[in-house]
Design an enzyme around this catalytic site. Structure first.
Site, short mmCIF file in Angstrom:
data_model
loop_
_atom_site.label_atom_id
_atom_site.label_comp_id
_atom_site.label_asym_id
_atom_site.label_seq_id
_atom_site.Cartn_x
_atom_site.Cartn_y
_atom_site.Cartn_z
N GLU A 68 32.05 -1.54 7.63
CA GLU A 68 30.72 -2.36 8.00
C GLU A 68 30.82 -3.76 7.32
OE1 GLU A 68 27.67 0.57 7.44
OE2 GLU A 68 27.77 1.35 9.30
N VAL A 69 31.74 -4.39 7.53
CA VAL A 69 31.85 -5.93 6.76
C VAL A 69 31.28 -6.51 7.77
CG1 VAL A 69 33.09 -7.33 5.24
CG2 VAL A 69 33.97 -4.90 5.61
#
Length: 599
Positions: free
Chosen positions: A274-275
């Site tokens: 989840e960057v």
């Protein structure tokens, strides 16, 4: 007598010779290829007199004193994970295994049988093993989580359900030495506490996998002035820019410390999920790389560092979902990618797509279900159980069809560090041990799990419950049953009281005409006697019950959490209802009089 064990054994044969009593008073002999204090301690906790002998070969056995060893019995679980053979008759006991863990689990099964039968057990033979080699629970130390003393109890409890791995997401709870600014000022473990955590896991044949986020979810690191400049953008408080000078050096230094705290851990989980803002800053744009290529290049540097520390790196899969075949081919083959997909009508299809993509690239893979996660309900007070049961069963099906050797059953405390906490960790034991049941035995009976769990975890016998139509209840009814059966619960009662407190909160706050759903009418109709009389009536009933629920919740939480965590959780649940109440007081000025009249 029902053999209501969790996990359900692979093979059980009982004999009609009546119940056997007094087993803990029997004298037994423990035979092992080398001394193992874990087996010694567990044997001594069950039996009054244990004689220990070191034997040649690779078999482990515990038998009644004087009984000849039949080591060929152990061959019945040859090639199986953590297998054991347990034989109990009126006059003797035999447990055989080909590993220390196998004998340990055989003793744990005996321990569970004795507890469930109040010391009485039928004559039986159990041949048992694990279908999965790696069976993992998850401890998320963000936001709200158990006290240290309770954590130790929960870690020890995992072995009763034959869970052999625990991923721990420490965040700022490690006793960092060189990077002391990362230690939480109140809740970081001391070095003594952390060593005790690792020892407790080892004593119960549990491997700890440390989880150190290394790309995204870094709020607790990137908040410090020394590291703010490493954010992808000033607004992305949790995400690291991989192309900024100093980013890799910071993470390398952190990984060194984390690895040093876990000298015996095989794996180090790097996170890297989840960057979301990756690729948006000027440094990333100037690199000329795609978002996925930039991600893979930085991960490869992290992998190289992790391997140099003597650990096998793990990452989550999601940032690779849209990578091309050529980009994935550049991923360092020494990394293990854990595919986490928690639901949706395409869950299995999406999982197979990325699993095959990674397999074709020669990447080692593992699956991850979740026993507690977002589920489109960030204010959940306990897991959204029908979703969690389905997700666990879907992954059990996938590990068979895709021939995976392990599942990490994740258990999230919150969506992200600055988010609202989910229900407390204690409420997640039901799906966690459902996952343990099916990780050990792919064919464990789902329909009977509710009954088995109530007996094993809560000490409740179904035949003694005041329920007329037990057969109408299904595996997903656990949480809603708790208030009804609370008087009958004798074990883990505090967990049941916690679930009951959450349900008593939900009734006035969410289920029974909560005030916020029609408060707008007071604004639309400021001169309506009908509307204001209605709102006054709903206030008297709804908010009275809500305040009672708040007091009850505070009482239960005080037994499970430190004061500051209790305050945080209470505010997360009551902040909005109390805002609505304040709004109502602006609309109806005589509520104080109502408060006085109703007490």
């Amino acid at each position: 007598m029902n053999i209501n064990l969790i996990p359900q054994p692979q093979y059980v044969q009982t004999r009609e010779t009546g119940l056997i009593t007094g087993v803990p008073t029997w004298q037994v002999e423990l035979h092992t290829p080398s001394a193992d204090l874990r087996l010694s301690a567990l044997s001594a906790s069950i039996f009054g007199e244990v004689t220990e002998t070191v034997i040649s070969g690779d078999c482990y056995a515990l038998v009644s004193t004087g009984l000849p060893l039949n080591l060929r019995m152990a061959q019945r679980v040859q090639g199986r994970n953590d297998g054991y053979v347990l034989i109990l008759d009126k006059s003797h006991l035999e447990i055989y295994a080909l590993s220390a863990s196998g004998l340990f689990y055989g003793l744990k099964t005996l321990e569970q049988l004795l507890r469930n039968g109040n010391g009485s057990i039928p004559a039986l033979t159990i041949i048992d093993w694990a279908d999965l080699r790696l069976r993992s629970d998850y401890l998320d130390l963000r936001t709200v989580y158990p006290t240290f003393e309770l954590i130790l109890q929960y870690v020890a409890e995992l072995s009763s359900y034959k869970i052999n791995t625990l991923v721990v997401e420490y965040e700022d709870k490690l006793p960092f030495r060189k990077l002391s600014l990362l230690r939480h000022p109140e809740f970081a473990f001391t070095e003594v506490e952390h060593r005790l955590l690792l020892q407790t896991a080892y004593d119960n044949f549990i491997t700890i996998i440390p989880k150190q986020q290394s790309f995204g979810h870094l709020e607790y690191i990137l908040k410090h002035p020394a590291y703010i400049s490493l954010r992808e953008t000033p607004e992305s408080v949790a995400e690291l820019c991989p192309n900024r000078a100093g980013s890799f050096e910071m993470m390398a230094e952190i990984l060194e410390e984390v690895a040093s705290f876990h000298p015996d851990s095989e794996y180090l989980h790097l996170g890297c999920d989840e960057v979301w803002s990756l690729g948006t800053c000027a440094d990333c744009r100037q690199s000329g790389l795609t978002r996925e290529a930039s991600f893979i290049r930085f991960v490869n540097r992290l992998v190289e560092k992790t391997v140099s520390l003597g650990k096998k790196p793990m990452i989550w899969h999601d940032m690779l979902m849209h990578a091309t075949v050529e980009e994935i081919a550049a991923l360092d083959k020494r990394v293990l990618v854990v595919v986490w997909i928690y639901g949706g009508h395409r869950m299995k299809a999406d999982a197979r797509q990325i699993l095959h993509k990674l397999q074709d690239a020669g990447i080692e893979i593992m699956g991850a279900s979740s026993v507690r996660c977002w589920d489109d309900n960030g204010d959940q007070n306990y897991p959204v159980i029908h979703n969690r049961i389905n997700n666990i069963l879907d992954w059990v099906e996938l590990v068979q069809s895709e021939q995976l050797y392990g599942i990490i059953h994740t258990n999230w405390a919150c969506p992200f560090s600055l988010g609202s906490p989910y229900g407390l960790f204690e409420t997640s034991r039901y799906p966690a041990f459902f996952a343990a049941d099916h990780s050990w035995n792919f064919h464990a009976d789902t329909h009977s799990f509710l009954e088995r769990f109530l007996g094993q975890f809560h000490g409740v016998l179904i035949e003694e419950l005041p329920l007329e139509e037990w057969n109408d209840y299904v595996v997903t009814d656990y949480y809603q049953l708790i208030p009804q059966i609370l008087p009958s619960i004798t074990q883990n009662r505090l967990t049941a009281e916690l679930i009951d407190a959450m349900i008593q909160f939900e009734i006035p706050a969410q289920r029974r005409s909560p005030l916020q759903t029609f408060l707008f009418r007071g604004v639309l109709s400021p001169d309506s006697e009908e509307v204001f009389t209605f709102l006054r009536d709903k206030y008297k009933s709804g908010y009275g019950d809500l305040m009672k629920a708040k007091q009850n919740m505070q009482t239960v939480l005080a037994k499970l959490l430190p004061p500051s965590m209790t305050e945080l959780f209470i505010m997360s649940r009551f902040y909005r209802p109390e805002l609505f109440e304040a709004n109502l007081r602006e609309i109806i000025t005589d509520l104080a009089i109502l408060d006085t009249e109703t007490g």
